[in-house]
Design an enzyme around this catalytic site. Structure first.
Site, PDB file in Angstrom:
ATOM      1  N   HIS A 125       0.811  -1.228   0.000  1.00 50.21           N
ATOM      2  CA  HIS A 125       0.000   0.000   0.000  1.00 50.21           C
ATOM      3  C   HIS A 125       0.843   1.277   0.000  1.00 50.21           C
ATOM      4  O   HIS A 125       0.318   2.361  -0.249  1.00 50.21           O
ATOM      5  CB  HIS A 125      -0.934   0.048   1.214  1.00 50.21           C
ATOM      6  CG  HIS A 125      -1.982  -1.014   1.210  1.00 50.21           C
ATOM      7  ND1 HIS A 125      -2.822  -1.227   0.147  1.00 50.21           N
ATOM      8  CD2 HIS A 125      -2.320  -1.945   2.148  1.00 50.21           C
ATOM      9  CE1 HIS A 125      -3.642  -2.235   0.422  1.00 50.21           C
ATOM     10  NE2 HIS A 125      -3.348  -2.692   1.630  1.00 50.21           N
ATOM     11  N   HIS A 164      -6.387  -7.202  -0.397  1.00 56.26           N
ATOM     12  CA  HIS A 164      -6.465  -5.761  -0.659  1.00 56.26           C
ATOM     13  C   HIS A 164      -5.657  -5.427  -1.908  1.00 56.26           C
ATOM     14  O   HIS A 164      -4.630  -6.055  -2.173  1.00 56.26           O
ATOM     15  CB  HIS A 164      -5.913  -4.967   0.532  1.00 56.26           C
ATOM     16  CG  HIS A 164      -6.615  -5.263   1.817  1.00 56.26           C
ATOM     17  ND1 HIS A 164      -6.154  -6.211   2.717  1.00 56.26           N
ATOM     18  CD2 HIS A 164      -7.756  -4.758   2.339  1.00 56.26           C
ATOM     19  CE1 HIS A 164      -6.986  -6.267   3.746  1.00 56.26           C
ATOM     20  NE2 HIS A 164      -7.971  -5.397   3.552  1.00 56.26           N
TER      21      HIS A 164
HETATM   22 ZN   LIG Z   1      -4.304  -7.198   2.821  1.00 51.94          ZN
END
Ligand SMILES: [Zn+2]
Length: 310
Positions: A125, A164
Site C-alpha cells: 500500500h 487488498h
Molecule cells: Zn491485505
C-alpha cells in the site's frame, strides 16, 4: 538450489499497539509453523538492513527522511488512522525491504532457486511519498526496480494475491511497460483502487472479486486474466506479494479461500516462472490476520516453493 527463507528479530519490534491486527504475533505464528521437520531443508538467513539508496529508487529522499524522523523514542506515532510507528519500526522497515532486495540478489545470482521473506511491516500500500494501510516502504516494488538496476532482468512481474489491492505497487509501475502488476483483491474494500479499467501502460492487470466469491471465482480470475497476461509478459523474475487475508477465517475480508487455494495459485505462478524466468521467484509476506489461517496458508505456500526447488 535451495529455497531461501529470510526474516529478522527486528521485524517483531514494530508494534502498532494492542488490538492492531498487523501485530508481531503474526511472524511468531509463521515461525512456529515453519519449525515443522518438513521445512528443515529451507536455507534460513537473517534479513540485512536495506541501503537507503535502494529505497530511494522508489521513495524520494525527503519521504525516507520523514519516516526516519517520525520514529518515536517511546510509545506510538500515527502516520494515518491505520498506520503507526513504534521505536522499533524504522529498523523493522529496513529489514523488511532489505529481505526482499537481498532475496532478489540471491535468486538472480543463482545462489537460491526461490525465496520467501517472513517480514513486517508489509509494503504494497505504500505509495512513493505516502505511508498507508500498515505499510511504510513498498518493499516489493523497490525489489523489482533493484532486479532491473542491479541484475540482468529486463522485465519484472509482481503478482499480488493479498485480499487488498496493492495501490502503491500499481502506482510505482503505472507507466513502465517492462514492469507487470497483476492483482486479485476484494472490491469494494480498502484502499478502493484496483478496478478492471485501471490498466496503466497495458501492464496492469486487476481482477477485482466480490465478497463471498470464494475459490472458484478466485481461480477463474487467475486462469482467465492474470496468468495469461503474465505468460504473455514473460518475466525474467517473478515477485509475489503474498498476503493471506483472502482466507475464509480472516477477519478483514470475505473472499473465503482455504490453504488449498494458496497452494494452487503458488503452483500456477511457479509454472509461469519455470517457463520464462528459470524458476526465479521471490515472495514476501503482505497481509493475513487470523494467526492460525496465516500460519497454515504460509506453510502451504512455502512448501510449494520448496517442491519447486528440489
Ligand atoms: Zn491485505
Amino acid at each position: 538450489m535451495p529455497t531461501l527463507l529470510l526474516t529478522h528479530p527486528d521485524c517483531l519490534l514494530h508494534d502498532m499497539g494492542a488490538g492492531h491486527p498487523e501485530r508481531p504475533d503474526r511472524l511468531r505464528a509463521i515461525e512456529d509453523a515453519l519449525a515443522a521437520p518438513v521445512f528443515n531443508r529451507l536455507k534460513r538467513e537473517r534479513a540485512p538492513l536495506a541501503q537507503l539508496a535502494l529505497i530511494e529508487r522508489l521513495h524520494p529522499p525527503g519521504y525516507v527522511e520523514a519516516i526516519r524522523a517520525a520514529a518515536p523514542k517511546q510509545r506510538l506515532v500515527w502516520l494515518d488512522p491505520d498506520t503507526a510507528m513504534s521505536p522499533g519500526s524504522w529498523n523493522a522497515a529496513l529489514r523488511a525491504t532489505g529481505a526482499v532486495v537481498y532475496a532478489v540478489d540471491q535468486v538472480m545470482s543463482g545462489a537460491a532457486r526461490n525465496a520467501f521473506c517472513t517480514v513486517r511491516p508489509p509494503g504494497h500500500h505504500a505509495e512513493s511519498s505516502r505511508a498507508m494501510g500498515f505499510c511504510l516502504f513498498n518493499s516489493v516494488a523497490i525489489a523489482a526496480l533493484h532486479a532491473r538496476a542491479a541484475h540482468s532482468a529486463e522485465r519484472v512481474a509482481v503478482v499480488d494475491f493479498d485480499v487488498h489491492h496493492g495501490n502503491g505497487t500499481q502506482d510505482a509501475f503505472w507507466s513502465d511497460k517492462d514492469l507487470f502488476y497483476g492483482s486479485t483483491h476484494q472490491m469494494p474494500l480498502f484502499p478502493g483502487t484496483g478496478a478492471l479499467s485501471e490498466t496503466g501502460a497495458g501492464n496492469i492487470f486487476n481482477a477485482p472479486l466480490s465478497p463471498l466469491d470464494g475459490s472458484t471465482r478466485f481461480r477463474e480470475a487467475f486462469t482467465t486474466r492474470i496468468l495469461p497476461a503474465l505468460d504473455n509478459f514473460a518475466p525474467d523474475v517473478l515477485l509475489i506479494s503474498a498476503g493471506f487475508d483472502a482466507h475464509r477465517d480472516d477477519p478483514l475480508a470475505q473472499i473465503e479461500l482455504t490453504e488449498d487455494d494458496f497452494t494452487w495459485v503458488t503452483e500456477k505462478l511457479i509454472d509461469v516462472a519455470d517457463k520464462h524466468a528459470g524458476g526465479r521467484v521471490v515472495s514476501t509476506l503482505e497481509g493475513g490476520y487470523n494467526l492460525d489461517a496465516l500460519a497454515r496458508s504460509t506453510a502451504a505456500h512455502v512448501l510449494v516453493l520448496m517442491q519447486a526447488s528440489s
